[in-house]
Design a protein around this motif. Sequence first.
Motif, mmCIF file in Angstrom:
data_model
loop_
_atom_site.group_PDB
_atom_site.id
_atom_site.type_symbol
_atom_site.label_atom_id
_atom_site.label_comp_id
_atom_site.label_asym_id
_atom_site.label_seq_id
_atom_site.Cartn_x
_atom_site.Cartn_y
_atom_site.Cartn_z
ATOM 1 N N GLU A 281 -40.868 27.382 37.620
ATOM 2 C CA GLU A 281 -41.578 28.455 36.973
ATOM 3 C C GLU A 281 -41.121 28.837 35.638
ATOM 4 O OE1 GLU A 281 -42.337 31.470 39.808
ATOM 5 O OE2 GLU A 281 -43.881 30.444 41.124
ATOM 6 N N LEU A 282 -39.893 28.876 35.515
ATOM 7 C CA LEU A 282 -39.219 29.050 34.246
ATOM 8 C C LEU A 282 -39.425 28.069 33.148
ATOM 9 C CD1 LEU A 282 -35.549 30.086 35.145
ATOM 10 C CD2 LEU A 282 -37.009 31.533 33.750
ATOM 11 N N LEU A 283 -40.066 26.892 33.491
ATOM 12 C CA LEU A 283 -40.520 25.708 32.414
ATOM 13 C C LEU A 283 -41.702 26.375 32.157
ATOM 14 C CD1 LEU A 283 -39.817 22.678 34.705
ATOM 15 C CD2 LEU A 283 -38.728 23.209 32.706
ATOM 16 N N THR A 284 -42.606 26.980 32.674
ATOM 17 C CA THR A 284 -43.943 27.415 32.208
ATOM 18 C C THR A 284 -43.949 28.232 31.248
ATOM 19 O OG1 THR A 284 -44.191 29.339 33.563
ATOM 20 C CG2 THR A 284 -45.187 27.054 34.456
ATOM 21 N N VAL A 285 -42.633 29.130 30.696
ATOM 22 C CA VAL A 285 -42.478 30.148 29.681
ATOM 23 C C VAL A 285 -41.563 29.403 28.694
ATOM 24 C CG1 VAL A 285 -42.817 31.954 31.166
ATOM 25 C CG2 VAL A 285 -40.623 31.344 30.618
ATOM 26 N N ALA A 286 -40.904 28.088 28.821
ATOM 27 C CA ALA A 286 -39.992 27.773 27.751
ATOM 28 C C ALA A 286 -40.607 26.885 26.736
ATOM 29 C CB ALA A 286 -39.222 26.597 28.473
ATOM 30 N N ASP A 287 -40.260 27.355 25.589
ATOM 31 C CA ASP A 287 -40.779 26.363 24.304
ATOM 32 C C ASP A 287 -40.049 25.204 24.386
ATOM 33 O OD1 ASP A 287 -42.734 28.536 22.959
ATOM 34 O OD2 ASP A 287 -41.062 29.612 23.464
ATOM 35 N N THR A 288 -38.484 25.335 24.362
ATOM 36 C CA THR A 288 -37.505 24.246 24.182
ATOM 37 C C THR A 288 -36.809 23.965 25.525
ATOM 38 O OG1 THR A 288 -37.280 24.637 21.788
ATOM 39 C CG2 THR A 288 -35.678 23.489 22.963
ATOM 40 N N LEU A 289 -36.779 23.068 25.987
ATOM 41 C CA LEU A 289 -36.018 22.595 27.021
ATOM 42 C C LEU A 289 -34.546 22.021 26.619
ATOM 43 C CD1 LEU A 289 -35.190 22.345 30.050
ATOM 44 C CD2 LEU A 289 -36.443 20.311 30.098
ATOM 45 N N VAL A 290 -33.548 22.368 26.895
ATOM 46 C CA VAL A 290 -32.360 21.614 26.525
ATOM 47 C C VAL A 290 -31.800 21.012 28.116
ATOM 48 C CG1 VAL A 290 -29.825 21.525 25.803
ATOM 49 C CG2 VAL A 290 -31.783 23.037 24.498
ATOM 50 N N THR A 291 -31.679 19.811 28.199
ATOM 51 C CA THR A 291 -31.261 19.416 29.376
ATOM 52 C C THR A 291 -30.294 17.965 29.025
ATOM 53 O OG1 THR A 291 -31.646 18.608 31.653
ATOM 54 C CG2 THR A 291 -33.431 17.828 29.833
ATOM 55 N N ASP A 292 -29.961 17.177 30.289
ATOM 56 C CA ASP A 292 -29.168 16.178 29.808
ATOM 57 C C ASP A 292 -29.691 14.774 30.408
ATOM 58 O OD1 ASP A 292 -28.436 16.886 32.375
ATOM 59 O OD2 ASP A 292 -26.822 17.486 31.831
ATOM 60 N N TYR A 293 -29.568 14.511 31.762
ATOM 61 C CA TYR A 293 -29.692 13.477 32.856
ATOM 62 C C TYR A 293 -30.857 13.997 33.742
ATOM 63 C CZ TYR A 293 -25.408 12.564 30.633
ATOM 64 O OH TYR A 293 -24.296 12.510 29.581
ATOM 65 N N SER A 294 -31.203 15.152 33.852
ATOM 66 C CA SER A 294 -31.753 15.752 34.848
ATOM 67 C C SER A 294 -33.417 15.283 34.774
ATOM 68 C CB SER A 294 -31.914 17.348 34.559
ATOM 69 O OG SER A 294 -32.685 18.024 35.571
ATOM 70 N N SER A 295 -33.982 15.376 35.903
ATOM 71 C CA SER A 295 -35.390 14.871 36.043
ATOM 72 C C SER A 295 -36.523 16.172 35.725
ATOM 73 C CB SER A 295 -35.792 14.447 37.662
ATOM 74 O OG SER A 295 -35.664 15.764 38.372
ATOM 75 N N VAL A 296 -35.747 17.278 35.322
ATOM 76 C CA VAL A 296 -36.505 18.345 34.924
ATOM 77 C C VAL A 296 -37.246 17.956 33.536
ATOM 78 C CG1 VAL A 296 -34.741 19.445 33.390
ATOM 79 C CG2 VAL A 296 -36.476 21.035 34.795
ATOM 80 N N ALA A 297 -37.096 17.062 32.853
ATOM 81 C CA ALA A 297 -37.542 16.541 31.708
ATOM 82 C C ALA A 297 -38.792 15.991 31.778
ATOM 83 C CB ALA A 297 -36.776 15.618 30.969
ATOM 84 N N PHE A 298 -38.963 15.524 33.149
ATOM 85 C CA PHE A 298 -40.409 14.588 33.410
ATOM 86 C C PHE A 298 -41.454 15.675 33.749
ATOM 87 C CE2 PHE A 298 -36.865 11.652 34.357
ATOM 88 C CZ PHE A 298 -37.088 10.723 33.585
ATOM 89 N N ASP A 299 -40.932 16.937 34.110
ATOM 90 C CA ASP A 299 -41.940 18.038 34.656
ATOM 91 C C ASP A 299 -42.453 18.752 33.684
ATOM 92 O OD1 ASP A 299 -41.165 17.230 37.199
ATOM 93 O OD2 ASP A 299 -39.958 18.608 37.511
ATOM 94 N N PHE A 300 -41.370 18.936 32.647
ATOM 95 C CA PHE A 300 -41.545 19.809 31.473
ATOM 96 C C PHE A 300 -42.482 19.331 30.495
ATOM 97 C CE2 PHE A 300 -40.201 21.284 27.103
ATOM 98 C CZ PHE A 300 -40.749 22.634 26.935
ATOM 99 N N SER A 301 -42.502 17.706 30.363
ATOM 100 C CA SER A 301 -43.238 17.211 29.349
ATOM 101 C C SER A 301 -44.740 17.383 29.770
ATOM 102 C CB SER A 301 -42.921 15.721 29.432
ATOM 103 O OG SER A 301 -43.162 15.107 30.629
ATOM 104 N N LEU A 302 -45.085 17.721 31.119
ATOM 105 C CA LEU A 302 -46.461 17.810 31.408
ATOM 106 C C LEU A 302 -47.189 19.126 31.291
ATOM 107 C CD1 LEU A 302 -46.151 16.375 34.944
ATOM 108 C CD2 LEU A 302 -47.586 14.992 33.189
ATOM 109 N N LEU A 303 -46.275 19.981 30.721
ATOM 110 C CA LEU A 303 -46.912 21.540 30.491
ATOM 111 C C LEU A 303 -47.431 21.754 29.075
ATOM 112 C CD1 LEU A 303 -44.088 23.333 32.440
ATOM 113 C CD2 LEU A 303 -46.322 23.387 32.823
ATOM 114 N N PRO A 304 -48.563 22.562 28.910
ATOM 115 C CA PRO A 304 -49.074 22.650 27.640
ATOM 116 C C PRO A 304 -48.151 23.620 26.678
ATOM 117 C CG PRO A 304 -50.058 23.932 29.196
ATOM 118 C CD PRO A 304 -49.411 22.910 30.011
ATOM 119 N N ASN A 305 -47.317 24.349 27.031
ATOM 120 C CA ASN A 305 -46.196 25.185 26.387
ATOM 121 C C ASN A 305 -44.855 24.404 25.978
ATOM 122 O OD1 ASN A 305 -45.968 25.740 29.507
ATOM 123 N ND2 ASN A 305 -43.851 25.759 28.573
ATOM 124 N N ALA A 306 -44.880 23.294 26.264
ATOM 125 C CA ALA A 306 -43.632 22.290 25.693
ATOM 126 C C ALA A 306 -43.977 21.953 24.479
ATOM 127 C CB ALA A 306 -43.722 21.107 26.609
#
Length: 384
Positions: A281-306
């Motif tokens: 749910e935090l991904l839906t309000v994030a403008d910028t995601l900072v991660t490393d090797y996490s699969s969270v990147a594949f989820d974030f890239s689907l959101l319109p706010n990314a």
Amino acid sequence: MKKLKVVYLWLIRFLSILNIWKPSNKVIYLMSFDNNLDFIKQLAQKTPNRFRLIVLYRPETEAAATELAAFGIETHEFNDGIKFVFDFVPLLMGARVIFCDNYYAFLGGLVHPKKMKIIQIWHANGAIKKFGWEDPTTEERSKSDKKRFQDVYDHFDEYIVASEAMGNVFQHSYHESVEKMQLLGYPRSDQYLDKQWQVSARERIYRAAPELREHRVILYAPTYRPDKSFKLPVGLGAALSADQNAIVVVKLHPVLRNRENAMRQIGNPRIKFYHELATSELLTVADTLVTDYSSVAFDFSLLPNAKSLIFFMFDLERYRLDPGVQDDFLDWLPTKPVTTVDELKREIKARKPTSFEQFNKHWNTYNDGQATHRCLDRYLNLLK
């Protein structure tokens, strides 16, 4: 220890054989991650009455299991051990379909009758880090260990994947055939493409953390690391908060939360820690995601706010050795990874937008919001 594992698997096999003639009147979901609850709920609603849906869950997903139980789904906590063998192996042997969201070692001892289908639904849309046979440390294991691993991999009849890229990962990581790969999309990805869910998730976040409204939100969500000596690099807090108009949300894995102390001691009011809020749910309000090797990147890239995605891989050389990084990761990452806090600081301040088009074509090919429907259609047909 190895002898105990062998005895344990043989005991599972013995109980499996004793119960092999049980009627196939169950659907079982093995849960070690809490990110596929909507699929399980829809599965419960559409499973024919003559079948019994049961969720067996690891202790760390107790909160998710409680939610499922409130929905009316039968749930049981399980750990490996003698109790599991006698209580749950007979249950498993009565399953027509077993969904697995992870690697479960006990499968290597379970007898697999033809009437039973074991489906690997996994817990991530894609993979940056290596696992299975691709993990460099696997080669150092004994022959008996390697055989046990492959016995588990071979128990899976089908793998639900969202792209040919992820299918290739399983083929190489588990030494499985392309015929087992089902290009259906990941059910858990549907929510990220559901506008109603997006709105609801944002409102839940804003109710709990109203200070995130009207600000650039930078979410720092690195992957889990089992190494107890793991430390966040010095200066990370200052780098993440380099944009004076942004609020930084730090979301570490629960077992790594004590690593937050250094950033907490900075006392920067723009660095927040919301342990009670879900990363999804935090991904839906994030403008910028900072991660490393996490699969969270594949989820974030689907959101319109990314807007932008930064891969901060400060321990890349070490991570390449254990557990390893996909050999071609530089070919498909949407942005070049940074490895120092100074580089991270510059990226944060630059606010350069990220193009996700090619990244999503590569990894989210079949994640179109209809994955749950396709998966249910395919696997409920097995129950007819």
